[in-house]
Design an enzyme around this catalytic site. Structure first.
Site, PDB file in Angstrom:
ATOM      1  N   THR A  17      -5.265 -46.903  17.996  1.00 19.91           N
ATOM      2  CA  THR A  17      -6.250 -47.878  18.470  1.00 19.91           C
ATOM      3  C   THR A  17      -7.441 -47.967  17.535  1.00 19.91           C
ATOM      4  O   THR A  17      -8.023 -49.038  17.356  1.00 19.91           O
ATOM      5  CB  THR A  17      -6.727 -47.505  19.886  1.00 19.91           C
ATOM      6  OG1 THR A  17      -5.614 -47.549  20.782  1.00 19.91           O
ATOM      7  CG2 THR A  17      -7.799 -48.459  20.385  1.00 19.91           C
ATOM      8  N   SER A  67       0.420 -44.668  18.397  1.00 23.11           N
ATOM      9  CA  SER A  67       0.841 -43.271  18.589  1.00 23.11           C
ATOM     10  C   SER A  67       1.813 -43.084  19.752  1.00 23.11           C
ATOM     11  O   SER A  67       2.447 -42.035  19.855  1.00 23.11           O
ATOM     12  CB  SER A  67      -0.364 -42.345  18.747  1.00 23.11           C
ATOM     13  OG  SER A  67      -0.889 -42.371  20.054  1.00 23.11           O
ATOM     14  N   THR A 100      -4.557 -42.253  20.595  1.00 24.83           N
ATOM     15  CA  THR A 100      -4.897 -41.309  21.662  1.00 24.83           C
ATOM     16  C   THR A 100      -3.693 -40.842  22.475  1.00 24.83           C
ATOM     17  O   THR A 100      -3.709 -39.747  23.041  1.00 24.83           O
ATOM     18  CB  THR A 100      -5.920 -41.942  22.632  1.00 24.83           C
ATOM     19  OG1 THR A 100      -5.358 -43.132  23.205  1.00 24.83           O
ATOM     20  CG2 THR A 100      -7.220 -42.285  21.913  1.00 24.83           C
ATOM     21  N   ASP A 101      -2.635 -41.647  22.549  1.00 20.39           N
ATOM     22  CA  ASP A 101      -1.552 -41.369  23.499  1.00 20.39           C
ATOM     23  C   ASP A 101      -0.852 -40.037  23.239  1.00 20.39           C
ATOM     24  O   ASP A 101      -0.501 -39.325  24.181  1.00 20.39           O
ATOM     25  CB  ASP A 101      -0.530 -42.504  23.498  1.00 20.39           C
ATOM     26  CG  ASP A 101      -1.023 -43.731  24.246  1.00 20.39           C
ATOM     27  OD1 ASP A 101      -2.032 -43.619  24.963  1.00 20.39           O
ATOM     28  OD2 ASP A 101      -0.404 -44.802  24.111  1.00 20.39           O
TER      29      ASP A 101
END
Length: 320
Positions: A17, A67, A100-101
């Site tokens: 992101t 990610s 972030t995932d």
């Protein structure tokens, strides 16, 4: 001895992101991740040069992905490049821009296989680069400050001014800019106006944990198959039976509470163990850990979350 001006900070880009773009600056969720290259991303942060205080900056685009689509191949490439730069005496620290995932899984993987004596700092963003108020630039500045901190070592993550250990960090919110937490272990520290306030020690390799030669990781063609199953009301053993039939090598169960399991699911897991499948219990609770007892039929994850326990089990199942 190298002068401060001879030291270097390396920033490795993997997408996410933080490198995302949207058609509208007001759109913080309808964006496309991994659109802006890491060099361009850093050029848009004018304050970075003053934070570096004369240190050279090296950028490298290792991957450009969302990610959620993280793969073993990217992990292998990333670990190899991190190891390469860590070996350079003039490199003081490494920053990795990441989605972030799956950040918590990448952080744990890198800490486990590298146990670096220098800082490797993952950072991210919850808003795309095109947002009215993107959070990525400040996160990058904070990550660079951590990478430059005297005595810093190990793999850590910085988001929203908070520093987390690779062992404890987990994403706990799908939207807030402070989306990460370290559970009841608590954060390592806080970055406040460019200065790190450290609360506890830098991450170290777990006692008794195996170390893996980075050459083996980089060249490993086929990773052991390890899957995660969950305990819940009415859970059956059907998924476990199906995975065993497909040749799964390891199973991590996200158990309820203190590692408790529905009797049908437990029976299937014990049957899988007898068939040679390695089984580990984690807790689906976001805080705390499974407190095991002598004689437990299924070993616990030693405090790791289910996703990190999966990484640990994959590495443990790799041929020496």
């Amino acid at each position: 001895m190298a002068q401060q001006s001879d030291k270097k900070i390396v920033v490795l880009g993997t997408g996410g992101t933080i490198a995302g773009t949207a058609d509208s600056a007001a759109d913080n969720i309808g964006y496309t991740a991994a659109q802006v290259g890491v060099a361009q991303l850093l050029q848009a942060i004018p304050a970075l040069s003053s934070v570096l205080a004369g240190r050279a900056l090296i950028t490298e685009q290792v991957a450009q992905i969302d990610s959620k689509d993280m793969s073993f191949g990217v992990w292998q490439q990333l670990a190899s490049r991190v190891a390469h730069w860590l070996a350079q005496p003039e490199v003081q620290g490494i920053v990795i821009t990441h989605g972030t995932d799956t950040l918590e899984e990448t952080a744990y993987f890198l800490q486990t296989v590298l146990n670096p004596a220098k800082p490797v700092v993952l950072t991210c963003a919850m808003r795309p680069a095109t947002a009215v108020t993107p959070d990525g630039p400040q996160n990058v500045l904070d990550a660079v400050a951590v990478a430059m901190h005297p005595g810093a070592r190990g793999v850590v993550a910085v988001c929203a001014g908070t520093l987390h250990s690779a062992f404890d960090v987990q994403k706990v919110h799908p939207y807030r800019i402070d989306a990460f937490n370290s559970g009841d272990a608590g954060p390592l520290g806080y970055v406040e106006e460019g200065a790190l306030r450290l609360l506890r020690n830098w991450p170290e390799a777990h006692m008794g944990s195996a170390q893996y030669a980075i050459e083996n990781i980089a060249n490993f063609a086929r990773w052991p198959r390890v899957e995660i199953v969950m305990n819940y009301a009415g859970a059956s053993g059907a998924v476990v039976d199906a995975l065993v039939a497909q040749g799964v090598q390891g199973l991590v169960v996200a158990a309820t509470g203190n590692g408790t399991l529905h009797h049908d699911l437990q029976a299937a897991l014990l049957k899988a163990q007898r068939a040679g499948v390695k089984v580990v219990r984690a807790s689906r609770c976001p805080n705390g850990r499974v407190l095991g007892q002598p004689g437990d039929a299924i070993p616990d994850s030693q405090g790791l979350s289910a996703v990190k326990a999966r990484v640990a089990l994959m590495l443990a199942l790799m041929p020496a």
